[in-house]
Design a protein around this motif. Sequence first.
Motif, PDB file in Angstrom:
ATOM      1  N   UNK A 171       6.866 -69.084 -67.298  1.00 17.30           N
ATOM      2  CA  UNK A 171       6.036 -69.943 -66.454  1.00 17.30           C
ATOM      3  C   UNK A 171       6.635 -70.079 -65.054  1.00 17.30           C
ATOM      4  N   UNK A 172       7.959 -70.024 -64.957  1.00 20.17           N
ATOM      5  CA  UNK A 172       8.595 -70.040 -63.629  1.00 20.17           C
ATOM      6  C   UNK A 172       8.218 -68.781 -62.864  1.00 20.17           C
ATOM      7  N   UNK A 173       8.159 -67.630 -63.565  1.00 23.17           N
ATOM      8  CA  UNK A 173       7.708 -66.398 -62.924  1.00 23.17           C
ATOM      9  C   UNK A 173       6.257 -66.514 -62.478  1.00 23.17           C
ATOM     10  N   UNK A 174       5.424 -67.154 -63.315  1.00 24.77           N
ATOM     11  CA  UNK A 174       4.023 -67.347 -62.945  1.00 24.77           C
ATOM     12  C   UNK A 174       3.900 -68.208 -61.699  1.00 24.77           C
ATOM     13  N   UNK A 175       4.695 -69.286 -61.650  1.00 26.93           N
ATOM     14  CA  UNK A 175       4.655 -70.169 -60.477  1.00 26.93           C
ATOM     15  C   UNK A 175       5.141 -69.438 -59.231  1.00 26.93           C
ATOM     16  N   UNK A 176       6.178 -68.620 -59.388  1.00 30.08           N
ATOM     17  CA  UNK A 176       6.702 -67.858 -58.258  1.00 30.08           C
ATOM     18  C   UNK A 176       5.653 -66.885 -57.722  1.00 30.08           C
ATOM     19  N   UNK A 177       4.963 -66.169 -58.637  1.00 32.21           N
ATOM     20  CA  UNK A 177       3.939 -65.226 -58.217  1.00 32.21           C
ATOM     21  C   UNK A 177       2.754 -65.941 -57.570  1.00 32.21           C
ATOM     22  N   UNK A 178       2.385 -67.107 -58.126  1.00 32.33           N
ATOM     23  CA  UNK A 178       1.283 -67.889 -57.549  1.00 32.33           C
ATOM     24  C   UNK A 178       1.628 -68.367 -56.144  1.00 32.33           C
ATOM     25  N   UNK A 194      -0.288 -59.497 -58.308  1.00 35.61           N
ATOM     26  CA  UNK A 194       0.285 -60.831 -58.500  1.00 35.61           C
ATOM     27  C   UNK A 194      -0.558 -61.648 -59.476  1.00 35.61           C
ATOM     28  N   UNK A 195      -1.879 -61.488 -59.397  1.00 34.31           N
ATOM     29  CA  UNK A 195      -2.741 -62.178 -60.352  1.00 34.31           C
ATOM     30  C   UNK A 195      -2.478 -61.721 -61.773  1.00 34.31           C
ATOM     31  N   UNK A 196      -2.216 -60.424 -61.961  1.00 33.32           N
ATOM     32  CA  UNK A 196      -1.905 -59.905 -63.295  1.00 33.32           C
ATOM     33  C   UNK A 196      -0.603 -60.504 -63.826  1.00 33.32           C
ATOM     34  N   UNK A 197       0.405 -60.624 -62.965  1.00 33.56           N
ATOM     35  CA  UNK A 197       1.672 -61.239 -63.376  1.00 33.56           C
ATOM     36  C   UNK A 197       1.453 -62.684 -63.832  1.00 33.56           C
ATOM     37  N   UNK A 224      -0.544 -62.682 -67.292  1.00 34.17           N
ATOM     38  CA  UNK A 224       0.282 -62.209 -68.402  1.00 34.17           C
ATOM     39  C   UNK A 224       1.363 -63.230 -68.734  1.00 34.17           C
ATOM     40  N   UNK A 225       1.956 -63.843 -67.709  1.00 31.81           N
ATOM     41  CA  UNK A 225       3.010 -64.840 -67.946  1.00 31.81           C
ATOM     42  C   UNK A 225       2.463 -66.032 -68.729  1.00 31.81           C
ATOM     43  N   UNK A 226       1.305 -66.527 -68.331  1.00 32.33           N
ATOM     44  CA  UNK A 226       0.708 -67.652 -69.048  1.00 32.33           C
ATOM     45  C   UNK A 226       0.335 -67.263 -70.482  1.00 32.33           C
ATOM     46  N   UNK A 227      -0.212 -66.069 -70.649  1.00 31.86           N
ATOM     47  CA  UNK A 227      -0.626 -65.635 -71.982  1.00 31.86           C
ATOM     48  C   UNK A 227       0.565 -65.499 -72.922  1.00 31.86           C
ATOM     49  N   UNK A 228       1.627 -64.854 -72.448  1.00 32.71           N
ATOM     50  CA  UNK A 228       2.809 -64.660 -73.293  1.00 32.71           C
ATOM     51  C   UNK A 228       3.496 -65.988 -73.582  1.00 32.71           C
ATOM     52  N   UNK A 229       3.557 -66.878 -72.581  1.00 30.34           N
ATOM     53  CA  UNK A 229       4.182 -68.190 -72.799  1.00 30.34           C
ATOM     54  C   UNK A 229       3.405 -68.990 -73.841  1.00 30.34           C
ATOM     55  N   UNK A 230       2.076 -68.927 -73.776  1.00 26.06           N
ATOM     56  CA  UNK A 230       1.263 -69.650 -74.748  1.00 26.06           C
ATOM     57  C   UNK A 230       1.423 -69.088 -76.149  1.00 26.06           C
ATOM     58  N   UNK A 231       1.671 -67.775 -76.244  1.00 26.43           N
ATOM     59  CA  UNK A 231       1.783 -67.135 -77.559  1.00 26.43           C
ATOM     60  C   UNK A 231       3.190 -67.241 -78.149  1.00 26.43           C
ATOM     61  N   UNK A 232       4.214 -67.244 -77.298  1.00 19.91           N
ATOM     62  CA  UNK A 232       5.592 -67.113 -77.786  1.00 19.91           C
ATOM     63  C   UNK A 232       6.185 -68.401 -78.329  1.00 19.91           C
ATOM     64  N   UNK A 272       9.819 -57.310 -68.723  1.00 19.75           N
ATOM     65  CA  UNK A 272       9.290 -55.949 -68.620  1.00 19.75           C
ATOM     66  C   UNK A 272       7.786 -55.907 -68.808  1.00 19.75           C
ATOM     67  N   UNK A 273       7.275 -56.777 -69.694  1.00 18.05           N
ATOM     68  CA  UNK A 273       5.834 -56.844 -69.911  1.00 18.05           C
ATOM     69  C   UNK A 273       5.109 -57.352 -68.664  1.00 18.05           C
ATOM     70  N   UNK A 274       5.707 -58.330 -67.971  1.00 21.60           N
ATOM     71  CA  UNK A 274       5.114 -58.825 -66.721  1.00 21.60           C
ATOM     72  C   UNK A 274       5.048 -57.719 -65.678  1.00 21.60           C
ATOM     73  N   UNK A 275       6.138 -56.979 -65.552  1.00 22.96           N
ATOM     74  CA  UNK A 275       6.170 -55.896 -64.569  1.00 22.96           C
ATOM     75  C   UNK A 275       5.172 -54.797 -64.937  1.00 22.96           C
ATOM     76  N   UNK A 276       5.063 -54.504 -66.223  1.00 21.92           N
ATOM     77  CA  UNK A 276       4.120 -53.485 -66.671  1.00 21.92           C
ATOM     78  C   UNK A 276       2.680 -53.918 -66.397  1.00 21.92           C
ATOM     79  N   UNK A 277       2.373 -55.199 -66.658  1.00 21.12           N
ATOM     80  CA  UNK A 277       1.031 -55.708 -66.385  1.00 21.12           C
ATOM     81  C   UNK A 277       0.664 -55.612 -64.919  1.00 21.12           C
TER      82      UNK A 277
END
Length: 465
Positions: free
Chosen positions: A289-296, A321-324, A327-335, A450-455
């Motif tokens: 989520x910190x990565x998501x906030x940084x990208x936003x 940046x929108x993809x990052x 993906x960050x929110x989706x993975x955080x919600x799932x993990x 790595x998943x964020x970067x790939x997305x």
Amino acid sequence: MSTRPTDTDSRDTFSDRCASSASFISVHSELHEVNEVTVPLQLADAPLDETVIRLALAGALGMFLGLEREWSQKSAGIRTFSLISLLGAVFTLLVLETDLGEPLLILGGLLVVVQGVMLGIQGLLSDEGTGLSLTTSVSMLVAYGIGALVVAGFITEGVTVAVLSSLLLVLKRELHEFAWGLSREEMRSTTEFAILAFVIYPLLPAEIDLEFGGLVIPLEPQVIWLMVVAVAGIGIVNYAIVSTYGGRGIAVTGFFGGLASSTAVVGTMLDHVRQRPEAASYAVAAILLANAAMAARNLAIAVGFTVGSGSRILLEAIVPLGAVILVAFAVAAWSADWGESGPIELESPFSMKNALAFGAVFLVVLVFGSLAETWFGTLGFYATAVASGFVSSAGATTSAVVLYRGGQLGPAEATIAILLATVSSIVVKALLAATSSNRGFRLQVAAYSGLLLLGGAVATVVVVI
């Protein structure tokens, strides 16, 4: 404030100058034609450094500071505080304009102190209490100082002091409850944080040159130490939120901490995992989520600062940046299991040892980033964006946007620099998380980063194709 000359004075001056310069006739004629427009505009646009305006502002700030005292029905209220602030303003003005003002300014300060002592004695003899009367007395002295600051030209400082002082008065009950509820460990951590932020930080040099392998690397010790302070500060906020809201509080810490310093969030989560290994999934989600906030934040800078600038909006940055962010929110919600909302017991608000260790690792990363910038040569700007991402991707993003607005960079170059800074920030967080002794935590952070970067990369390729 200067006064406008009378019509007679204007005519005399005009006649005198006509004899010395014929060209002045046309100038005076033009000024005369717009005279009725110019004067009102000057009055309407009077700057804050005008003496009368500053005196009025001093009185208004004193009135604002006395509002809470009046509402609390204390012995000194709106009128008293406003007059005290005006008194400080008038005596300061005399100091600036005459030779007699300094003794009057000192005398005025002593008068306010004596008045405060009298209020203190009154509090002892009445039911108001010494603490309440002492607060009022100190507030009166602050009002005197605010008036002096404003007239001396420190307008922003005076307004800041007035607002902060009023806030302290209004939050009396909340501040007392907070202080009384602190444990010994929490009090010690608060003291350590104060030493980090207010004692050590000002003593450090702003810049030093480090020689490494024949190369001179410019470093900013204050910036490095500021990262240590950020880790400690976010740790304290994380402690308060998590103690109240449990795992969900970690998400709040991660996202809002990421808006300030996403890299510092990692330092806080390292300490969190050390204290609570079973809650590692929440720490991983917080970093995501910190990565998501940084990208936003970077996306908001890239788009917001190019709107209405005369340059084309950097739409190229929206998709990656929108993809990052998504993906960050989706993975955080799932993990993480966000159904768990009970409080989590932590040992302490933050660890001084962990904060210093994080600062040391951050220094090493920064040195190697500077070396990479030197070795890249012609790609120095991109290397600078990567190195800046180690510290703050927002700084690199802002620099790229400013150069783009000025025409030094094209849209493609500016977008690449922003993306490199964002990628650098994600990678450095994964590297810092790799220093954790919790194997599951560091592997999850590496995999999801790595998943964020790939997305982001896939989204970019899809748009290009």
